[in-house]
Design an enzyme around this catalytic site. Structure first.
Site, PDB file in Angstrom:
ATOM      1  CG  ASN A 162      40.203  27.575  10.904  1.00 17.68           C
ATOM      2  OD1 ASN A 162      40.569  26.841   9.970  1.00 17.68           O
ATOM      3  ND2 ASN A 162      39.486  27.111  11.935  1.00 17.68           N
ATOM      4  CB  SER A 188      37.727  20.290   9.093  1.00 23.17           C
ATOM      5  OG  SER A 188      38.075  21.528   8.481  1.00 23.17           O
ATOM      6  CG  ASN A 197      36.151  20.573  13.830  1.00 28.17           C
ATOM      7  OD1 ASN A 197      36.699  21.679  13.833  1.00 28.17           O
ATOM      8  ND2 ASN A 197      36.681  19.535  13.205  1.00 28.17           N
ATOM      9  CG  PHE A 250      42.811  19.255   6.840  1.00 27.71           C
ATOM     10  CD1 PHE A 250      42.347  19.833   8.013  1.00 27.71           C
ATOM     11  CD2 PHE A 250      42.176  18.110   6.389  1.00 27.71           C
ATOM     12  CE1 PHE A 250      41.278  19.281   8.720  1.00 27.71           C
ATOM     13  CE2 PHE A 250      41.114  17.550   7.082  1.00 27.71           C
ATOM     14  CZ  PHE A 250      40.656  18.136   8.248  1.00 27.71           C
ATOM     15  CG  ASN A 256      37.777  25.424   6.999  1.00 23.03           C
ATOM     16  OD1 ASN A 256      36.867  26.173   6.650  1.00 23.03           O
ATOM     17  ND2 ASN A 256      38.300  25.448   8.213  1.00 23.03           N
ATOM     18  CB  THR A 257      38.555  19.296   3.796  1.00 21.92           C
ATOM     19  OG1 THR A 257      39.803  19.727   4.356  1.00 21.92           O
ATOM     20  CG2 THR A 257      38.829  18.257   2.717  1.00 21.92           C
ATOM     21  CE  LYS A 312      37.784  18.986  17.100  1.00 21.76           C
ATOM     22  NZ  LYS A 312      39.073  19.728  17.146  1.00 21.76           N
TER      23      LYS A 312
END
Length: 368
Positions: A123, A188, A258, A127, A190-191, A229
């Protein structure tokens, strides 16, 4: 194979897997939310997928009581739309989010990909969520909360790292009355630049701000627990430094781990997609992170194990490595909600085999 498992494997899963992954995701959320507003809906979910309470699997972690060590990881119920539904299918706790102070659309679609031959997902959601105020309103409207609910918080994409602590503080202020505990998401992939917050002065500054805000919101009471996390892609030295900073910050515990950026051993064509990988390929690495963090902290810092848990043996390995609680997400996509019953039954069997009467006795057993 039980009837519910058969229904998922033969009917529901083929239907979902013919759909776009994100559309299937929303269909599940809509169904779980609909169960809350349908007379008898939650009762039906509990009858189909719920688990019987067993003191052997109950524990207290960070001052909270968990009826089961098996939780739902963040990312499935991003906006706290289906808390009663997910609380009715055998979970002992659940995370909602990741939520940011302001709503944001996330990354461009498509951004969620299945890798069936690897039992994995990739993915790059970014967010996507409706913001802290919307989540607070939903949680405030809940009449009953049968299991602890953790709120996973992050920063908005537009917020520079040097101001990231302000976003985490704002999420805590808005959501403090409605969360049982918090999770600081700094891992994460993805940021942009988010993972840099896992290191050095940036991490210490952030955790100081988080613990101070929690204390401020608590007033004379004890602050609500907060977990951090971390990523599975930390090198040995980075991991040691990060765990040391977390342990010395005064937070309640950590979540390992994560999603990963690694693509080692993957066979499916979607392995070329950018984003965070979850599922079966993460099983070993996440368990190793749990093991190292537990050893480094000598078991004094509660750990939630997350990553690649598909079987009772996967869950039990993380518990013996040092996890007090464990979380699933990808396995629920591939195995269906019946997985909670399978994990419960299997964990009780494994405890009995090892001569343990409570799950807490097995935590960190590999280190003794």
């Amino acid at each position: 194979m039980g009837v519910n498992r058969l229904l998922y494997e033969r009917l529901a899963k083929p239907l979902f897997f013919r759909m776009d992954p994100e559309k299937a995701h929303h269909l599940v959320i809509d169904g779980m939310r609909g169960a809350s507003s349908t007379p008898g809906g939650l009762t039906l979910l509990r009858k189909m997928y719920g688990t019987e309470h067993d003191e052997a699997l109950a524990s207290e972690v960070a001052g909270l009581s968990f009826p089961s060590p098996i939780g739902l990881a963040a990312g499935l119920d991003k906006n706290a739309e289906a808390v009663p539904g997910f609380s009715s299918v055998g979970f002992g706790f659940m995370e909602v989010g990741t939520v940011t102070p302001l709503s944001q659309p996330g990354n461009e679609q498509p951004r969620l990909f299945r890798l069936p031959s690897d039992e994995a997902l990739i993915n790059r959601m970014g967010f996507n969520n409706e913001g802290a105020e919307a989540m607070a309103a939903r949680l405030a409207a809940l009449k009953d909360r049968p299991v602890p609910v953790g709120v996973n918080i992050g920063k908005n994409k537009a917020t520079p790292n040097e101001e990231a602590y302000l976003d985490y503080e704002r999420c805590i202020r808005v959501l403090y009355p409605y969360a049982d505990f918090f999770i600081v998401n700094i891992s994460s992939p993805n940021t942009p630049d988010l993972r840099r917050l896992q290191h050095g002065d940036e991490l210490r500054k952030l955790l100081t701000a988080v613990t101070s805000e929690l204390a401020s919101q608590a007033g004379e009471a004890s602050p609500k627990p907060v977990f951090v996390k971390i990523a599975p892609d930390l090198g040995d030295e980075e991991l040691e430094e990060t765990v040391d900073a977390i342990a010395s910050s005064g937070v309640s515990g950590l979540i390992a781990t994560n999603t990963t950026l690694s693509r080692e051993g993957l066979t499916h064509v979607n392995r070329a997609e950018a984003g965070g990988l979850s599922g079966r390929p993460l099983t070993g690495r996440s368990t190793e992170i749990v093991r190292r963090a537990y050893a480094q902290t000598q078991g004094r810092l509660p750990i939630v194990g997350s990553g690649g848990i598909f079987t009772p043996e996967d869950a039990y390995a993380k518990i013996r490595a040092g996890a007090s609680l464990i979380e699933i997400y990808t396995a629920m996509i591939y195995k269906g909600p019946e997985i909670n019953r399978q994990l419960h039954t299997g964990l009780k069997r494994l405890l009995q085999t090892d001569g343990f009467t409570r799950i807490s006795q097995a935590v960190g057993a590999d280190h003794r």
